[in-house]
Write a protein that holds these residues in place. Structure first.
Motif, PDB file in Angstrom:
ATOM      1  N   THR A 192       0.715  -1.098  -0.033  1.00  0.00           N
ATOM      2  CA  THR A 192      -0.073  -0.032   0.106  1.00  0.00           C
ATOM      3  C   THR A 192       0.855   1.138  -0.032  1.00  0.00           C
ATOM      4  N   ALA A 193       0.210   2.311  -0.174  1.00  0.00           N
ATOM      5  CA  ALA A 193       0.851   3.642  -0.329  1.00  0.00           C
ATOM      6  C   ALA A 193      -0.024   4.770   0.211  1.00  0.00           C
ATOM      7  N   ASP A 194       0.638   5.684   1.085  1.00  0.00           N
ATOM      8  CA  ASP A 194      -0.053   6.787   1.444  1.00  0.00           C
ATOM      9  C   ASP A 194       0.688   7.946   0.682  1.00  0.00           C
ATOM     10  N   TYR A 195      -0.475   8.624  -0.332  1.00  0.00           N
ATOM     11  CA  TYR A 195      -0.041   9.609  -1.237  1.00  0.00           C
ATOM     12  C   TYR A 195      -0.201  11.152  -0.879  1.00  0.00           C
ATOM     13  N   ASN A 196       0.748  11.909  -1.089  1.00  0.00           N
ATOM     14  CA  ASN A 196       0.521  13.412  -0.797  1.00  0.00           C
ATOM     15  C   ASN A 196       1.397  14.035  -1.640  1.00  0.00           C
ATOM     16  N   VAL A 197       0.943  14.114  -3.060  1.00  0.00           N
ATOM     17  CA  VAL A 197       1.821  14.649  -3.830  1.00  0.00           C
ATOM     18  C   VAL A 197       1.116  15.669  -4.781  1.00  0.00           C
ATOM     19  N   THR A 198       2.011  16.729  -5.079  1.00  0.00           N
ATOM     20  CA  THR A 198       1.599  17.749  -6.108  1.00  0.00           C
ATOM     21  C   THR A 198       2.245  17.581  -7.231  1.00  0.00           C
ATOM     22  N   VAL A 199       1.623  17.682  -8.552  1.00  0.00           N
ATOM     23  CA  VAL A 199       2.118  17.918  -9.834  1.00  0.00           C
ATOM     24  C   VAL A 199       1.858  19.213 -10.556  1.00  0.00           C
ATOM     25  N   GLN A 200       2.926  19.762 -10.948  1.00  0.00           N
ATOM     26  CA  GLN A 200       2.527  21.149 -11.567  1.00  0.00           C
ATOM     27  C   GLN A 200       3.428  21.447 -12.567  1.00  0.00           C
ATOM     28  N   GLY A 201       2.765  22.144 -13.548  1.00  0.00           N
ATOM     29  CA  GLY A 201       3.883  22.557 -14.891  1.00  0.00           C
ATOM     30  C   GLY A 201       3.094  23.414 -15.756  1.00  0.00           C
ATOM     31  N   ASP A 202       3.877  24.011 -16.542  1.00  0.00           N
ATOM     32  CA  ASP A 202       3.239  24.990 -17.604  1.00  0.00           C
ATOM     33  C   ASP A 202       2.796  24.204 -18.846  1.00  0.00           C
ATOM     34  N   TRP A 203       1.738  25.032 -19.561  1.00  0.00           N
ATOM     35  CA  TRP A 203       1.091  24.385 -20.695  1.00  0.00           C
ATOM     36  C   TRP A 203       2.007  24.541 -21.932  1.00  0.00           C
ATOM     37  N   LEU A 204       2.894  25.441 -21.999  1.00  0.00           N
ATOM     38  CA  LEU A 204       3.867  25.845 -23.080  1.00  0.00           C
ATOM     39  C   LEU A 204       5.045  25.396 -22.803  1.00  0.00           C
ATOM     40  N   LEU A 205       5.952  24.792 -23.376  1.00  0.00           N
ATOM     41  CA  LEU A 205       7.348  24.869 -23.298  1.00  0.00           C
ATOM     42  C   LEU A 205       8.276  25.972 -23.799  1.00  0.00           C
TER      43      LEU A 205
END
Length: 400
Positions: free
Chosen positions: A80-93
């Protein structure tokens, strides 16, 4: 007439307009659903995941969203995994100066694992993770946890830089109560204990898969064949499949040990070792070497190089130097010489072709000093010559 203040300019908020979606609940087999929060702006996106999930359900989802760091790619589906993760980024490279090695999204937060298995390609058996916490940032992945490889249980930490581009060195700090090298080697290669050459072959064949490792291991009881080392502390590095022992310290044979060395995993393995033993028990060392020695303490230092895959190859190829100082000792079988019982025996020798050549040594017994030269064969045969010391002012001659 009336004086009126000029109208104040309207200050617009610098906060960008954001679209915040209602939290989504995803059932991944945990006691409560995993929550996903999404925030979208003109510039980019931010996703936050929290909750507990079964890895067999979580990993496919994480792979689908491409949010599994390379260091976690070898996790298996159990646990099992306890998850507390944020994923962020820009639309354009960016159109220029784009780093092809950089991830498209930044991942940060923590992942707690329980009863999970980690199976990289270079290990024959999986590492069982009893409990561990991974802390992620855009620049580092930091593990802390308790795990088992075969029957060897250890606790520790592992730091991996992100992105992990070559040369990517992972740094570890491990602690274990007990490690038997033979058993650990068997777990690494997936075969019976004692197949050291097979282990070397496996490491060499997988050298491109092994990560670059650098760190410290502290072991309360370390078993190296017939040698037991207490409170062992080692500084180790594994680069391109070659092992460097920058230092190994501990207590053994009633005294202390300090050693450095390296293992070159070529087609014919090569070994370099510098070993220092201080105040070790002569009877314990004799038992290890299957010899019949008397009492006393020994200080011993040797520098050796060896090549080969078998014990006979190593013995015949060994070359180096030997220095010793033995106090309060005895060689009971040499009844007609000062070595039968002595106060001190010290000297130097050379090791080559399975033979130790004593180029110069002095033995003192009952305030009488004699010079001992000769050879000790690989079959432990003794060919020693005892003579009075040369008179003062006489040039010393070494026996080859």
């Amino acid at each position: 007439f009336a004086v009126q203040s000029p109208p104040q300019p309207i200050v617009q908020s610098a906060q960008p307009v954001a679209l915040v979606l209602e939290p989504a609940q995803i059932d991944l087999g945990g006691p409560a659903p995993l929550l996903a929060n999404v925030r979208l702006t003109r510039q980019g996106y931010q996703l936050h995941y929290s909750g507990t999930a079964l890895l067999q359900h979580l990993l496919p989802l994480a792979h689908a969203f491409n949010i599994v760091p390379g260091a976690l790619q070898s996790l298996q589906g159990n646990g099992t995994a306890d998850y507390n993760v944020t994923v962020q980024g820009d639309w354009l490279l960016p159109l220029v100066n784009l780093d092809q090695t950089a991830p498209l999204s930044d991942v940060s937060g923590t992942v707690g694992l329980h009863n999970a298995d980690f199976q990289p390609s270079y290990l024959a058996e999986p590492v069982h993770i009893a409990t561990a916490t991974a802390t992620l940032s855009p620049t580092e992945l930091h593990w802390n946890g308790v795990a088992t490889l075969g029957t060897t249980r250890f606790t520790g930490s592992l730091h991996t830089p992100l992105p992990c581009t070559a040369p990517c060195v992972r740094r570890f700090d491990l602690t274990a109560a007990s490690v038997n090298f033979g058993v650990l080697a068997a777990s690494l290669q997936g075969q019976d204990e004692g197949m050291v050459q097979d282990l070397i072959n496996r490491v060499r064949s997988r050298s491109q898969d092994w990560p670059l490792l650098d760190g410290t291991a502290r072991i309360a009881h370390l078993g190296l064949g017939q040698i037991e080392i207490a409170n062992a502390s080692a500084e180790l590095a594994l680069h391109d499949g070659n092992l460097e022992v920058r230092s190994l310290d501990g207590r053994t044979l009633g005294g202390t040990l300090h050693a450095t060395g390296a293992v070159d995993l070529a087609s014919t393995p090569g070994y370099d070792a510098a070993v220092q033993l201080r105040h070790v028990s002569a009877p314990e060392l004799a038992q290890l070497l299957k010899e019949r020695w008397g009492p006393g303490q020994i200080d011993l230092a040797c520098d050796l190089t060896m090549r080969g895959a078998t014990a006979s190859d190593l013995s015949s190829s060994a070359k180096g130097t030997l220095r010793w100082n033995w106090t309060g000792g005895a060689l009971p079988q040499l009844t007609s010489t000062p070595l039968h019982r002595f106060d001190r025996w010290s000297g130097t020798g050379k090791v080559a072709k399975g033979t130790v050549t004593i180029s110069r040594s002095e033995v003192t017994a009952n305030n009488v000093t004699a010079v001992v030269t000769g050879t000790i064969g690989s079959d432990r045969s003794l060919d020693l010559k005892v003579a009075p010391p040369p008179p003062a002012g006489t040039p010393e001659q070494e026996t080859a």
